[in-house]
Design a protein around this motif. Sequence first.
Motif, PDB file in Angstrom:
ATOM      1  N   THR A 103       0.913  -1.217  -0.014  1.00  0.00           N
ATOM      2  CA  THR A 103       0.013   0.043   0.111  1.00  0.00           C
ATOM      3  C   THR A 103       0.714   1.257  -0.029  1.00  0.00           C
TER       4      THR A 103
ATOM      5  N   THR B  28      -5.723 -10.226   4.652  1.00  0.00           N
ATOM      6  CA  THR B  28      -6.311  -9.965   3.249  1.00  0.00           C
ATOM      7  C   THR B  28      -6.150 -11.125   2.452  1.00  0.00           C
ATOM      8  N   LYS B  29      -5.326 -11.961   2.743  1.00  0.00           N
ATOM      9  CA  LYS B  29      -4.875 -13.145   1.691  1.00  0.00           C
ATOM     10  C   LYS B  29      -5.493 -14.601   2.416  1.00  0.00           C
TER      11      LYS B  29
ATOM     12  N   ALA C 172      -2.008   5.943  10.100  1.00  0.00           N
ATOM     13  CA  ALA C 172      -2.128   6.909   9.136  1.00  0.00           C
ATOM     14  C   ALA C 172      -2.884   6.732   7.837  1.00  0.00           C
TER      15      ALA C 172
ATOM     16  N   MET D 291       1.386   8.361   4.895  1.00  0.00           N
ATOM     17  CA  MET D 291       2.355   7.530   4.885  1.00  0.00           C
ATOM     18  C   MET D 291       3.482   7.942   3.597  1.00  0.00           C
TER      19      MET D 291
HETATM   20  N1  LIG Z   1      -2.298   2.896   6.077  1.00  0.00           N
HETATM   21  C1  LIG Z   1      -3.476   2.187   5.954  1.00  0.00           C
HETATM   22  N2  LIG Z   1      -4.675   2.345   6.311  1.00  0.00           N
HETATM   23  C2  LIG Z   1      -5.734   1.541   6.110  1.00  0.00           C
HETATM   24  N3  LIG Z   1      -5.530   0.319   5.537  1.00  0.00           N
HETATM   25  C3  LIG Z   1      -4.283  -0.051   5.449  1.00  0.00           C
HETATM   26  C4  LIG Z   1      -3.220   0.809   5.403  1.00  0.00           C
HETATM   27  N4  LIG Z   1      -2.088   0.087   4.768  1.00  0.00           N
HETATM   28  C5  LIG Z   1      -2.638  -0.937   4.570  1.00  0.00           C
HETATM   29  N5  LIG Z   1      -3.713  -1.091   4.640  1.00  0.00           N
HETATM   30  C6  LIG Z   1      -4.714  -2.440   4.306  1.00  0.00           C
HETATM   31  O1  LIG Z   1      -3.993  -3.489   4.798  1.00  0.00           O
HETATM   32  C7  LIG Z   1      -3.961  -4.497   4.064  1.00  0.00           C
HETATM   33  C8  LIG Z   1      -2.684  -5.097   3.813  1.00  0.00           C
HETATM   34  O2  LIG Z   1      -1.868  -4.177   3.074  1.00  0.00           O
HETATM   35  P1  LIG Z   1      -0.730  -4.412   2.118  1.00  0.00           P
HETATM   36  O3  LIG Z   1      -0.278  -3.286   1.473  1.00  0.00           O
HETATM   37  O4  LIG Z   1      -1.197  -5.470   0.966  1.00  0.00           O
HETATM   38  O5  LIG Z   1       0.367  -5.171   3.172  1.00  0.00           O
HETATM   39  P2  LIG Z   1       1.604  -6.009   2.873  1.00  0.00           P
HETATM   40  O6  LIG Z   1       2.350  -5.482   1.492  1.00  0.00           O
HETATM   41  O7  LIG Z   1       2.639  -5.606   3.871  1.00  0.00           O
HETATM   42  O8  LIG Z   1       1.255  -7.478   2.852  1.00  0.00           O
HETATM   43  C9  LIG Z   1      -4.852  -4.041   2.800  1.00  0.00           C
HETATM   44  O9  LIG Z   1      -6.068  -4.569   2.966  1.00  0.00           O
HETATM   45  C10 LIG Z   1      -4.790  -2.704   2.787  1.00  0.00           C
HETATM   46  O10 LIG Z   1      -5.575  -1.846   2.055  1.00  0.00           O
END
Ligand SMILES: Nc1ncnc2c1ncn2[C@@H]1O[C@H](COP(=O)(O)OP(=O)(O)O)[C@@H](O)[C@H]1O
Length: 232
Positions: free
Chosen positions: A69, A170-171, A210, A215
């Motif tokens: 993200t 999520t996964k 945040a 971020m």
């Molecule tokens: N700052 C944030 N605020 C709210 N939700 C977030 C934030 N960052 C990530 N998420 C949510 O958390 C979940 C995991 O994020 P992701 O970026 O896929 O994590 P990673 O790449 O570390 O596995 C996703 O559903 C994403 O939308």
Amino acid sequence: MCSVLSNIINQSSKLSEVSEEKFVMSTLSNSTNIFWQESPVGKLDRQKLLNQKGCVVWITGLSGSGKSTLACSLSRELHSRGKLSYILDGDNLRHGLNKNLGFKQEDRTENIRRVGEVAKLFADAGLICIASLISPYRKDRDACRAMLPDANFIEVFMNMPLELCEARDTKGLYKLARSGKIKGFTGIDDPYEPPLSCEIEIQQKDGVCAAPGAMAGQVVSYLEEKGYLQCQ
Ligand SMILES: Nc1ncnc2c1ncn2[C@@H]1O[C@H](COP(=O)(O)OP(=O)(O)O)[C@@H](O)[C@H]1O
Ligand SMILES: Nc1ncnc2c1ncn2[C@@H]1O[C@H](COP(=O)(O)OS(=O)(=O)O)[C@@H](OP(=O)(O)O)[C@H]1O
């Protein structure tokens, strides 16, 4: 005899012009009799063309901590400012370059080493390379840092509690790991070593995370302050 000698002297003075780092890379390889080929257009030329400085933004943290993200939000923000970036995402690279690697320690180490080398090439091309991988072992991240000159390795630690990452799931991988269907899952039955000192740490404030844009803003401010978004 004289010309042979002068040839040898010539060769060795050419070698001493090659940077120590490049020379070490050649001598540590399994190949022998290889020489560094200089390119007529250098990193500085490319940086001037792009009006930015090549570097690696290395995002580390647990699965679900928000690495991808942040990488996406940062890349969008940089693009809107006319800056060229490229994302190296752990999950994506495991579909190609790293498809022969699993998740045991030596595979993760090789995964990070390869991505470190690729990131180094992108930074040398003048890009802001955003690498987003769990990269759980400190020594592996430090080895990538050591591949880059100066301070061009910017480590961003997604310091999110395991409970939050697991709640996001999520996964559905944490659920599988908890039920024993996945073995060696980072944070559950495999280690994650947080950085001892990193350039940027992203964490919740008063239990609130945040927004992705905020971020990314934190990272952009750092890049701006350190002069990566211009090239004089
Ligand atoms: N700052 C944030 N605020 C709210 N939700 C977030 C934030 N960052 C990530 N998420 C949510 O958390 C979940 C995991 O994020 P992701 O970026 O896929 O994590 P990673 O790449 O570390 O596995 C996703 O559903 C994403 O939308
Ligand atoms: N055992 C185990 N442990 C951790 N993660 C696992 C595992 N098996 C599969 N996955 C999925 O692989 C993604 C992590 O790949 P990385 O290349 O970033 O991992 S590592 O840096 O080599 O540790 C990770 O992606 P993210 O959730 O984006 O972090 C998971 O989706």
